[in-house]
Design a protein around this motif. Structure first.
Motif, mmCIF file in Angstrom:
data_model
loop_
_atom_site.group_PDB
_atom_site.id
_atom_site.type_symbol
_atom_site.label_atom_id
_atom_site.label_comp_id
_atom_site.label_asym_id
_atom_site.label_seq_id
_atom_site.Cartn_x
_atom_site.Cartn_y
_atom_site.Cartn_z
ATOM 1 N N ARG A 221 0.843 -1.194 0.000
ATOM 2 C CA ARG A 221 0.000 0.000 0.000
ATOM 3 C C ARG A 221 0.883 1.251 0.000
ATOM 4 O O ARG A 221 1.883 1.314 0.715
ATOM 5 C CB ARG A 221 -0.940 0.015 1.211
ATOM 6 N N ASP A 223 0.912 5.801 -0.587
ATOM 7 C CA ASP A 223 0.264 7.108 -0.602
ATOM 8 C C ASP A 223 0.726 7.806 -1.878
ATOM 9 O O ASP A 223 1.789 8.398 -1.926
ATOM 10 C CB ASP A 223 0.700 7.869 0.655
ATOM 11 N N THR A 252 -3.667 9.420 2.054
ATOM 12 C CA THR A 252 -4.557 8.342 1.625
ATOM 13 C C THR A 252 -3.748 7.104 1.272
ATOM 14 O O THR A 252 -2.580 7.199 0.897
ATOM 15 C CB THR A 252 -5.400 8.756 0.409
ATOM 16 N N SER A 253 -4.363 5.949 1.373
ATOM 17 C CA SER A 253 -3.669 4.685 1.160
ATOM 18 C C SER A 253 -4.382 3.835 0.116
ATOM 19 O O SER A 253 -5.591 3.584 0.228
ATOM 20 C CB SER A 253 -3.581 3.909 2.484
ATOM 21 N N TYR A 254 -3.636 3.397 -0.888
ATOM 22 C CA TYR A 254 -4.148 2.497 -1.923
ATOM 23 C C TYR A 254 -3.110 1.413 -2.172
ATOM 24 O O TYR A 254 -1.903 1.672 -2.139
ATOM 25 C CB TYR A 254 -4.416 3.244 -3.233
ATOM 26 N N SER A 255 -3.583 0.209 -2.446
ATOM 27 C CA SER A 255 -2.662 -0.884 -2.764
ATOM 28 C C SER A 255 -2.306 -0.860 -4.249
ATOM 29 O O SER A 255 -2.984 -0.193 -5.054
ATOM 30 C CB SER A 255 -3.295 -2.233 -2.411
ATOM 31 N N ASP A 258 -5.257 -1.900 -6.021
ATOM 32 C CA ASP A 258 -6.225 -0.814 -6.216
ATOM 33 C C ASP A 258 -5.868 0.026 -7.434
ATOM 34 O O ASP A 258 -6.738 0.352 -8.255
ATOM 35 C CB ASP A 258 -6.270 0.090 -4.989
ATOM 36 N N PHE A 259 -4.588 0.369 -7.553
ATOM 37 C CA PHE A 259 -4.144 1.195 -8.681
ATOM 38 C C PHE A 259 -4.335 0.451 -9.996
ATOM 39 O O PHE A 259 -4.748 1.015 -11.008
ATOM 40 C CB PHE A 259 -2.678 1.593 -8.500
ATOM 41 N N LEU A 262 -8.034 0.553 -10.918
ATOM 42 C CA LEU A 262 -8.406 1.896 -11.379
ATOM 43 C C LEU A 262 -7.968 2.130 -12.821
ATOM 44 O O LEU A 262 -8.733 2.650 -13.647
ATOM 45 C CB LEU A 262 -7.777 2.952 -10.461
ATOM 46 N N THR A 309 -5.298 9.511 -5.665
ATOM 47 C CA THR A 309 -4.956 8.350 -6.482
ATOM 48 C C THR A 309 -5.957 8.029 -7.595
ATOM 49 O O THR A 309 -5.545 7.763 -8.732
ATOM 50 C CB THR A 309 -4.728 7.124 -5.581
ATOM 51 N N PRO A 310 -7.259 8.022 -7.356
ATOM 52 C CA PRO A 310 -8.180 7.697 -8.461
ATOM 53 C C PRO A 310 -8.035 8.650 -9.651
ATOM 54 O O PRO A 310 -8.027 8.199 -10.808
ATOM 55 C CB PRO A 310 -9.559 7.820 -7.806
#
Length: 339
Positions: A221, A223, A252-255, A258-259, A262, A309-310
């Motif tokens: 994950r 940022d 914010t945290s995304y794996s 997740d990326f 997206l 991130t999104p």
């Protein structure tokens, strides 16, 4: 009177955006580039003018962070008011394959710059590009007061540079700051970095130019922020009355997964049809979760991120779809590891 700035690593992602920012603010900008058999200036080609033309404010100089005498000569000649030290061997996975080179460039390169500034008595302000990787396995969120736990040769080299920057600030009164930047990406990110690799693959698969994407750990994950916003934070740090160190992050945290979702969804794809696991992309030591607390930067610098991130994923995929550039050989290779 217009200021003069020196940027090491000017041909990289951050260097190119920083050069744009400083030129827009009226600076004269000097950039340090390594001598090579081929030019690697594509990120700044749109900024560059013939140095013989009137009004030119961007100048490039050959130099290497391993050559302290050359660094000193350039600083004496340029007399910059601000030095932004961005150059490094910056790929974490590669640092495990080349730990000595990483230590010499990413770590000792900072010392050579600081020592040249000290010995010349140069009254400049110095920015050191520190990294969230220095936090390693420290639990999130990580701030300026979080204990460092580096988990790679790259992180250890950056930590050495961080402490040398503080040491020269405290011992010699140099206006030297550490910008502890969490992951920040853009369409100019290098193709071997995971965000660019994913965005580029999504666009190429959507165009029928590629079928598979090979990745390692999808659970890490991060940022992720937008690089053009982060270089503004660099500049703001050197405009303060006193030097200090700052975390720059979105909070914010995304794996990686997740990326990946997206990017592929934005390209109209199901990632599971195209992504395969490859253990060669795993690090010997993984860093599970980096999430920054940038409250100090907001309070002191007035800096806040706008792109999360999104939106970043959409920006990067759209840029790849618009470019429709032919593949360069080896773009999916593991650097330093035989296939």
């Amino acid at each position: 009177m217009p200021k003069t700035a020196l940027i090491t690593g000017i041909t990289g992602q951050d260097g190119s955006y920083l050069a744009e920012l400083l030129l827009a603010k009226g600076y004269t900008v000097h950039g340090l580039i390594r001598r090579a058999s081929a030019f690697n200036t594509q990120r700044i080609d749109h900024l560059y003018q013939d140095p013989h033309e009137a009004g030119t404010r961007l100048f490039l100089h050959y130099g290497d962070l391993a050559d302290g005498s050359r660094i000193s000569t350039l600083l004496k000649r340029i007399q910059p008011a601000e030095v932004y030290h961005l150059a490094a061997q910056s790929h974490v996975r590669v640092s495990f394959d080349e730990p000595e080179f990483t230590g010499s460039t990413t770590g000792l390169g900072t010392t050579r710059l600081l020592e040249a500034i000290r010995s010349l008595g140069l009254p400049c302000r110095f920015y050191q590009a520190s990294s969230s990787e220095m936090f390693g396995t420290a639990p999130p969120p990580q701030s300026e007061s979080t204990a460092f736990q580096p988990r790679s040769p790259y992180a250890a080299a950056k930590l050495y540079a961080y402490w040398m920057t503080r040491n020269y600030r405290e011992a010699y009164g140099i206006f030297a700051v550490n910008g502890i930047l969490f992951n920040h990406e853009s369409p100019r990110r290098g193709e071997t970095f995971v965000t660019r690799k994913i965005a580029r693959a999504a666009a190429r698969i959507a165009r029928g130019e590629q079928q598979l994407l090979h990745l390692g750990n999808l659970e890490a994950r991060r940022d992720w922020g937008y690089a053009p916003e982060y270089v503004e934070a660099m500049w703001l740090m050197l405009q303060q009355d006193a030097p200090d160190d700052y975390v720059v992050a979105t909070g914010t945290s995304y794996s990686v997964h997740d990326f990946l979702v997206l990017c592929f969804e934005h390209a109209g794809l199901d990632w599971q049809d195209h992504v395969r696991f490859d253990e060669r992309y795993l690090r010997p030591c993984e860093v599970p979760d980096l999430v920054g607390d940038a409250a100090k930067a907001e309070r002191r610098l007035g800096w806040r991120p706008q792109v999360l991130t999104p939106q970043l994923a959409r920006i990067m995929v759209d840029a790849e779809l618009a470019a429709a550039a032919p593949e360069r050989p080896g773009s999916d290779a593991v650097v330093g590891v035989a296939p």
